[in-house]
Design a protein around this motif. Structure first.
Motif, PDB file in Angstrom:
ATOM      1  N   ALA A   1      45.004  53.772  24.752  1.00  0.00           N
ATOM      2  CA  ALA A   1      44.160  52.649  25.158  1.00  0.00           C
ATOM      3  C   ALA A   1      43.896  52.695  26.652  1.00  0.00           C
ATOM      4  O   ALA A   1      42.772  52.439  27.111  1.00  0.00           O
ATOM      5  CB  ALA A   1      44.842  51.340  24.774  1.00  0.00           C
ATOM      6  N   LEU A   2      44.941  53.044  27.420  1.00  0.00           N
ATOM      7  CA  LEU A   2      44.799  53.111  28.875  1.00  0.00           C
ATOM      8  C   LEU A   2      43.779  54.170  29.264  1.00  0.00           C
ATOM      9  O   LEU A   2      42.874  53.926  30.067  1.00  0.00           O
ATOM     10  CB  LEU A   2      46.164  53.442  29.498  1.00  0.00           C
ATOM     11  N   VAL A   3      43.917  55.359  28.650  1.00  0.00           N
ATOM     12  CA  VAL A   3      43.005  56.458  28.980  1.00  0.00           C
ATOM     13  C   VAL A   3      41.588  56.092  28.560  1.00  0.00           C
ATOM     14  O   VAL A   3      40.631  56.337  29.305  1.00  0.00           O
ATOM     15  CB  VAL A   3      43.469  57.768  28.306  1.00  0.00           C
ATOM     16  N   SER A   4      41.426  55.454  27.368  1.00  0.00           N
ATOM     17  CA  SER A   4      40.056  55.130  26.962  1.00  0.00           C
ATOM     18  C   SER A   4      39.432  54.116  27.910  1.00  0.00           C
ATOM     19  O   SER A   4      38.252  54.232  28.227  1.00  0.00           O
ATOM     20  CB  SER A   4      39.971  54.663  25.499  1.00  0.00           C
ATOM     21  N   THR A   5      40.217  53.167  28.395  1.00  0.00           N
ATOM     22  CA  THR A   5      39.650  52.216  29.357  1.00  0.00           C
ATOM     23  C   THR A   5      39.212  52.925  30.633  1.00  0.00           C
ATOM     24  O   THR A   5      38.208  52.557  31.252  1.00  0.00           O
ATOM     25  CB  THR A   5      40.686  51.132  29.703  1.00  0.00           C
ATOM     26  N   SER A   6      39.968  53.978  31.006  1.00  0.00           N
ATOM     27  CA  SER A   6      39.650  54.647  32.266  1.00  0.00           C
ATOM     28  C   SER A   6      38.382  55.484  32.157  1.00  0.00           C
ATOM     29  O   SER A   6      37.851  55.936  33.158  1.00  0.00           O
ATOM     30  CB  SER A   6      40.815  55.541  32.688  1.00  0.00           C
ATOM     31  N   LEU A   7      37.899  55.698  30.906  1.00  0.00           N
ATOM     32  CA  LEU A   7      36.761  56.604  30.724  1.00  0.00           C
ATOM     33  C   LEU A   7      35.433  55.880  30.566  1.00  0.00           C
ATOM     34  O   LEU A   7      34.402  56.519  30.397  1.00  0.00           O
ATOM     35  CB  LEU A   7      36.998  57.495  29.492  1.00  0.00           C
ATOM     36  N   ILE A   8      35.429  54.534  30.584  1.00  0.00           N
ATOM     37  CA  ILE A   8      34.165  53.816  30.402  1.00  0.00           C
ATOM     38  C   ILE A   8      33.520  53.540  31.766  1.00  0.00           C
ATOM     39  O   ILE A   8      34.219  53.470  32.786  1.00  0.00           O
ATOM     40  CB  ILE A   8      34.368  52.489  29.631  1.00  0.00           C
ATOM     41  N   PRO A   9      32.187  53.410  31.791  1.00  0.00           N
ATOM     42  CA  PRO A   9      31.513  53.184  33.080  1.00  0.00           C
ATOM     43  C   PRO A   9      31.773  51.792  33.654  1.00  0.00           C
ATOM     44  O   PRO A   9      31.860  51.631  34.870  1.00  0.00           O
ATOM     45  CB  PRO A   9      30.038  53.375  32.759  1.00  0.00           C
TER      46      PRO A   9
ATOM     47  N   SER B   1      28.821  57.309  26.453  1.00  0.00           N
ATOM     48  CA  SER B   1      29.183  56.461  27.589  1.00  0.00           C
ATOM     49  C   SER B   1      30.392  56.989  28.365  1.00  0.00           C
ATOM     50  O   SER B   1      30.648  56.566  29.483  1.00  0.00           O
ATOM     51  CB  SER B   1      29.470  55.033  27.097  1.00  0.00           C
ATOM     52  N   ALA B   2      31.144  57.923  27.768  1.00  0.00           N
ATOM     53  CA  ALA B   2      32.367  58.405  28.434  1.00  0.00           C
ATOM     54  C   ALA B   2      32.032  59.054  29.766  1.00  0.00           C
ATOM     55  O   ALA B   2      31.082  59.833  29.872  1.00  0.00           O
ATOM     56  CB  ALA B   2      33.089  59.400  27.536  1.00  0.00           C
ATOM     57  N   THR B   3      32.808  58.702  30.792  1.00  0.00           N
ATOM     58  CA  THR B   3      32.550  59.255  32.121  1.00  0.00           C
ATOM     59  C   THR B   3      33.850  59.341  32.920  1.00  0.00           C
ATOM     60  O   THR B   3      34.786  58.568  32.691  1.00  0.00           O
ATOM     61  CB  THR B   3      31.548  58.375  32.889  1.00  0.00           C
ATOM     62  N   LEU B   4      33.894  60.280  33.821  1.00  0.00           N
ATOM     63  CA  LEU B   4      35.080  60.410  34.685  1.00  0.00           C
ATOM     64  C   LEU B   4      34.839  59.745  36.035  1.00  0.00           C
ATOM     65  O   LEU B   4      35.544  60.009  37.004  1.00  0.00           O
ATOM     66  CB  LEU B   4      35.415  61.886  34.885  1.00  0.00           C
TER      67      LEU B   4
ATOM     68  N   ASP C   1      39.349  44.918  38.654  1.00  0.00           N
ATOM     69  CA  ASP C   1      38.906  46.305  38.535  1.00  0.00           C
ATOM     70  C   ASP C   1      39.756  47.062  37.516  1.00  0.00           C
ATOM     71  O   ASP C   1      40.421  48.047  37.834  1.00  0.00           O
ATOM     72  CB  ASP C   1      39.001  47.017  39.893  1.00  0.00           C
ATOM     73  N   THR C   2      39.715  46.599  36.263  1.00  0.00           N
ATOM     74  CA  THR C   2      40.605  47.162  35.254  1.00  0.00           C
ATOM     75  C   THR C   2      40.339  48.642  35.007  1.00  0.00           C
ATOM     76  O   THR C   2      41.263  49.417  34.789  1.00  0.00           O
ATOM     77  CB  THR C   2      40.457  46.380  33.942  1.00  0.00           C
ATOM     78  N   VAL C   3      39.074  49.050  35.049  1.00  0.00           N
ATOM     79  CA  VAL C   3      38.747  50.456  34.758  1.00  0.00           C
ATOM     80  C   VAL C   3      39.367  51.367  35.815  1.00  0.00           C
ATOM     81  O   VAL C   3      40.021  52.361  35.477  1.00  0.00           O
ATOM     82  CB  VAL C   3      37.220  50.642  34.702  1.00  0.00           C
ATOM     83  N   MET C   4      39.176  50.982  37.080  1.00  0.00           N
ATOM     84  CA  MET C   4      39.765  51.804  38.141  1.00  0.00           C
ATOM     85  C   MET C   4      41.292  51.776  38.075  1.00  0.00           C
ATOM     86  O   MET C   4      41.945  52.801  38.267  1.00  0.00           O
ATOM     87  CB  MET C   4      39.287  51.298  39.506  1.00  0.00           C
ATOM     88  N   ALA C   5      41.839  50.596  37.796  1.00  0.00           N
ATOM     89  CA  ALA C   5      43.297  50.492  37.661  1.00  0.00           C
ATOM     90  C   ALA C   5      43.779  51.427  36.562  1.00  0.00           C
ATOM     91  O   ALA C   5      44.790  52.128  36.724  1.00  0.00           O
ATOM     92  CB  ALA C   5      43.703  49.057  37.361  1.00  0.00           C
ATOM     93  N   SER C   6      43.044  51.451  35.437  1.00  0.00           N
ATOM     94  CA  SER C   6      43.446  52.309  34.318  1.00  0.00           C
ATOM     95  C   SER C   6      43.368  53.779  34.697  1.00  0.00           C
ATOM     96  O   SER C   6      44.233  54.581  34.336  1.00  0.00           O
ATOM     97  CB  SER C   6      42.546  52.056  33.105  1.00  0.00           C
ATOM     98  N   ALA C   7      42.293  54.147  35.424  1.00  0.00           N
ATOM     99  CA  ALA C   7      42.157  55.553  35.813  1.00  0.00           C
ATOM    100  C   ALA C   7      43.320  55.957  36.721  1.00  0.00           C
ATOM    101  O   ALA C   7      43.946  57.005  36.531  1.00  0.00           O
ATOM    102  CB  ALA C   7      40.820  55.769  36.523  1.00  0.00           C
ATOM    103  N   LEU C   8      43.620  55.099  37.711  1.00  0.00           N
ATOM    104  CA  LEU C   8      44.714  55.398  38.626  1.00  0.00           C
ATOM    105  C   LEU C   8      46.038  55.485  37.849  1.00  0.00           C
ATOM    106  O   LEU C   8      46.826  56.426  38.034  1.00  0.00           O
ATOM    107  CB  LEU C   8      44.795  54.308  39.697  1.00  0.00           C
TER     108      LEU C   8
END
Lengths: 357, 566
Positions: free
Chosen positions: B320-328, B338-341, B528-535
């Motif tokens: 779930a964490l990784v999938s959140t980090s991959l959305i725009p 929609s998946a993006t790095l 900033d949940t997406v950035m938090a997830s990516a980090l």
């Protein structure tokens, strides 16, 4: 020559004496064994010689130089004494050659000289083929030889061995015993060997110090320990046989004395004026149809080529050897042949009382 | 040959002891002792009134109650999970035990704020995973984890491995012949477990539960992420909120709160020690694997349940964490299109705050690991080879900064280093965080090295001494190489723990000295949940990678070095 000398050396551990007034002199090039039950102080004496322990009292000298006395102490690093540990203590991160060359590295000896001496030490211990192996790849006997090579390479003034054969199996022990003897003859090093195995001590050493409770009870050649023990402890600890109290001893003359033992008056050997005990070795007690002493067999064990009999006679337990098996309960006639009498220091005070009892 | 005065052999190493013990005592134990001193002065003088006032405030009592409830319920969940795993792994014939244990350990090493963040991506209306699968609850429905239950559940999962490790160690100490005697008496598998193994392992279980309780009590990341949005304060979050909101003016007040939580924690530690001591009673004999139950046809079922549990508590949240980090952007469902790095590139290469945090954390963790490694080898050597009353005291006390909750240490460090002589202060610098890390993680580094040196035959050093090598040379040539593998493993553990640390740095950071833990927390806090997830995902990758390195080198390390290997 003065090798290693101990003068009135004492060491206390938490109030109890581990060594209690040790006086001994070990000649240069002599092979000496320290023999005794565990806790007798033999390892403490060895570690004190190596410099890992400091004596509380007394003086230790090597080749007339003081190693330790009340005022000064030479640390182990400066003693140039080699030691072989029971656990071998090989450094697992160094190869065989690395282990052997380390003492030379510490002394700052040049590389070419180091190589030559390491090769020599490996050759002497038959390890040349294993120089590049790590200690973990060696067998017990090979590790033992690496430890020996490591302690010899620096040309030490004395070699100390702390139960070096305790971790080896029986067959290997015999082979290593021969290796030690051969090695001692070749190098002429002063060697001190700690063991609790009397067979080992008697087989290897020129002289054996029998220790008990922090004291040396007797320091003599192996055959003298067996044949002429000085007290009850040595008589009982070294060799087989029985120790019996003596009554009505005559005045000794020319090393002979007539004593009353097991209800018989017999002739015994003696060097003391007041014998209190007699040590009867199995070969001094013979099965003899005409013998004056009667004994009942209580145990019979086979020892290869002969039987060891335990006998009860006159309330004492005797040991003898027999060529044929005896049944428990058999009555045998026995005779005594020139046993050795001595004056036990702790019993001498109470001996007269016992004699009249 | 030089003769020295007889007493100088002990004196020369005494000098080394005082040289080393002094900074260790000052840095590792100084702050905690300073706080305890504060406590004593509070207890005697006029500030007593102030302390009583702080302690009887409704907010304090509520937070204390919340702390006890969540830590208690969390410990209970840990006991259930940890003991089930320990009994099955230690006593039965299931396969792939090493892999299972490794997976069970990951939640302990992953920082709690990342655990909370990952779980928040599993449940709740905006879960990317659930949306992608089309099973998300309707928008506006509450996040179920923002509650006492959510906090307790995550605390329970995070700390289950503590129970597992203590209980397994206890099980290994049960002499095999006790079980054999029971079997000769006619007892079969399950009966032996219930009547012999279980009663004998209860003290270990209780000790583990006490340790879990103390650890859960000090946990900051989970109640901060889940409790603050729900206005559910525990003592650590209350301290954080007071200090973050009011600054240094409330220092005296939070010191009282820190002492309170420290008191509760020490009571827990004492209880644990009591149980552990009881464990050693009467268990003499050759210890071995006490019981090897054959599960027979049930084995696949048991294995499925265990791995299913690992999937639900580890794989699913991380997924779930990784999938959140991959959305725009937050709220967009994850599809192949929609998946993006973008978020990954943003946190790793663009945002100055996250880049700085990475740098700060890596530097702090690496410095702490290196400094502690350099200190630990001689320190462990002194403790093992030249024990004195002082070294034994240090040996006992060195556990404190790690066992006590992180907020307690943070407050201690503020008190100790805020006002140094000559108007000098360390508050707000990286140095104060580093000092706190050195204090907190010394024991993590010290114990493996102690284990290595303890297992080293002292004769190895004596052989070197007989060869003429003096103390310094012996330490370099013999002790250092032989304890280096354990020291390396300890350094990796320190690095792992320090790089993710949140609790201490949350109270000690200021602009420019952010750590990774702080930045993840702040990113999530500001939405900033997406950035938090990516980090967070990038950190999890680093953590699991480092753990794998330790795991793979475990066979070459001395016994007792790798905490999850026994």
């Amino acid at each position: 020559m003065a090798g290693l000398k101990f003068c009135n050396v004492s060491k206390l551990y938490a109030g109890t004496p581990a060594l209690d007034g040790i006086n001994a002199e070990i000649g240069k090039g002599e092979f000496v064994a320290l023999l005794g039950p565990s806790g007798c102080g033999k390892t403490t004496l060895l570690r004190l010689t190596a410099g890992f322990e400091v004596p509380d009292k007394g003086r230790v000298t090597l080749d007339d130089r003081v190693l330790a006395d009340g005022g000064s102490f030479v640390p182990p690093e400066d003693r140039n004494i080699g030691i072989v540990f029971q656990s071998y203590a090989l450094w697992p991160h160094k190869s065989v050659a690395g282990n052997v060359s380390y003492p030379l590295e510490v002394k700052g000896i040049s590389l070419s000289e180091r190589k030559r001496r390491v090769a020599e030490a490996l050759d002497l211990t038959g390890l040349t083929a294993f120089a590049d192996r790590s200690p973990a790849q060696l067998s017990g006997g090979q590790r033992q030889r690496v430890a020996l090579a490591r302690c010899l390479v620096a040309d030490p003034r004395a070699v100390l061995l702390d139960e070096p054969l305790a971790n080896l199996d029986l067959a290997l022990r015999g082979a290593m015993q021969e290796a030690f003897t051969a090695f001692h003859q070749r190098t002429g090093a002063t060697m001190v060997y700690v063991t609790h195995d009397q067979t080992e001590a008697l087989a290897l050493a020129d002289r054996v110090a029998v220790m008990e409770k922090g004291r040396i009870r007797q320091f003599a050649a192996p055959e003298d320990l067996y044949d002429k023990p000085q007290d009850c402890f040595v008589a009982g600890f070294v060799g087989d046989g029985a120790v019996l109290p003596v009554r009505d001893a005559s005045a000794p003359a020319a090393g002979h004395v007539r004593i009353n033992v097991l209800g018989q008056e017999i002739e015994a050997r003696s060097q003391t004026l007041t014998p209190t005990h007699v040590c009867v070795r199995p070969e001094q007690l013979r099965i003899d149809a005409e013998g004056p002493i009667s004994g009942r067999v209580t145990a019979c064990t086979y020892q290869g080529g002969r039987f060891r009999l335990t006998l009860a006679a006159h309330g004492a337990t005797l040991i003898t050897h027999a060529p044929v098996r005896a049944s428990i309960g058999d009555e045998l006639r026995l005779s005594l042949h020139r046993p050795w009498t001595f004056c036990d220091p702790s019993a001498s005070a109470s001996a007269p009382v016992e004699a009249h009892a | 040959m030089t003769a020295l005065p007889a007493n100088s052999i002990s004196r020369s190493s005494d000098r080394l002891i005082s040289l080393l013990l002094l900074p260790v005592i000052l840095i590792a134990l100084g702050p905690i002792l300073r706080l305890l001193g504060e406590g004593i002065s509070v207890g005697t003088g006029a500030p007593l009134v102030h302390a009583a006032e702080v302690l009887t405030r409704p907010s304090t009592l509520t937070a204390l109650q919340h702390s006890l409830v969540t830590a208690g319920a969390g410990s209970l969940i840990s006991v259930l999970i940890g003991s089930a795993f320990a009994f099955v792994v230690a006593l039965t014939d299931i396969r792939a035990k090493a892999a299972l244990v490794f997976c069970l350990m990951i939640p302990m090493i992953i920082p709690p704020q990342i655990t909370a963040l990952a779980w928040m991506q599993v449940t709740g209306p905006s879960s990317v995973l659930l949306k992608t699968l089309g099973i998300a609850p309707p928008l506006g429905s509450p996040q179920p984890l923002y509650s006492a239950w959510g906090i307790s559940l995550l605390l329970g999962i995070q700390h289950a491995s503590i129970i597992f490790l203590t209980l397994r160690a206890g099980l290994r100490m049960i002499p095999g012949d006790l079980v054999e005697a029971a079997r000769i008496a006619g007892a079969r598998g399950w009966r032996v477990w219930a009547q012999i193994v279980l009663p004998l392992s209860l003290p270990s279980l209780a000790a583990g539960a006490a340790m879990t309780f103390v650890t859960a009590l000090g946990n900051f990341g989970i109640p901060a992420m889940l409790g603050i949005p729900a206005r559910y304060s525990t003592l650590p979050t209350l301290i954080y909120q007071r200090l973050a909101g009011m600054g240094q003016s409330v220092l005296a007040e939070v010191a009282v709160l820190a002492l309170l939580i420290g008191m509760v924690a020490i009571a827990g530690v004492m209880m644990g020690r009591l149980f552990l001591r009881r464990r050693s009673y009467g268990l003499v004999g050759l210890s071995s694997q006490p019981l090897s139950l054959s599960l027979g046809s049930k084995r696949p079922v048991v294995e499925t349940v265990l791995w299913g549990f690992i999937f639900c508590t580890l794989v699913l949240p991380l997924l779930a964490l990784v999938s959140t980090s991959l959305i725009p952007a937050y709220g967009v469902p994850l599809t192949f299109e929609s998946a993006t790095l973008k978020a990954w590139a943003e946190v790793l290469f663009r945002q100055p705050v996250t880049k700085r945090a990475y740098l700060n954390s890596l530097m702090l963790a690496a410095s702490a690991a290196v400094i502690l490694m350099a200190v630990s080898i001689p320190l462990a050597w002194i403790m093992s080879r030249r024990p004195t009353r002082l070294t034994r005291a240090v040996d006992t006390l060195v556990d404190l900064p790690y066992a006590l909750p992180g907020v307690v240490l943070a407050i201690s460090c503020i008190l100790a280093f805020m006002r140094l002589p000559f108007g000098f202060t360390l508050y707000g610098t990286l140095t104060i965080i580093l000092l706190a890390y050195l204090s907190r993680f010394l024991v993590v580094m010290l114990r493996p090295v102690q284990a290595a040196i303890g297992q080293m035959d002292p004769a190895m050093e004596e052989a070197a001494a007989s060869s003429g090598a003096r103390l310094g040379r012996r330490l370099m040539d013999i002790v250092l190489p032989l304890s280096a593998p354990a020291a390396a493993a300890g350094a990796i553990l320190v690095f792992l723990t320090a790089v993710n640390e949140l609790t201490v740095s949350a109270l000690l950071w200021s602009g420019g000295t952010e750590t990774l833990g702080v930045v993840i927390f702040n990113l999530e806090d500001s939405g900033d949940t997406v950035m938090a997830s990516a980090l967070a995902s990038s950190i999890v990758a680093v953590v699991i990678g480092l753990m794998a390195v330790v795991q793979l080198s475990a066979s070459r390390l001395p016994k007792g070095t790798v905490p999850w290997q026994g």
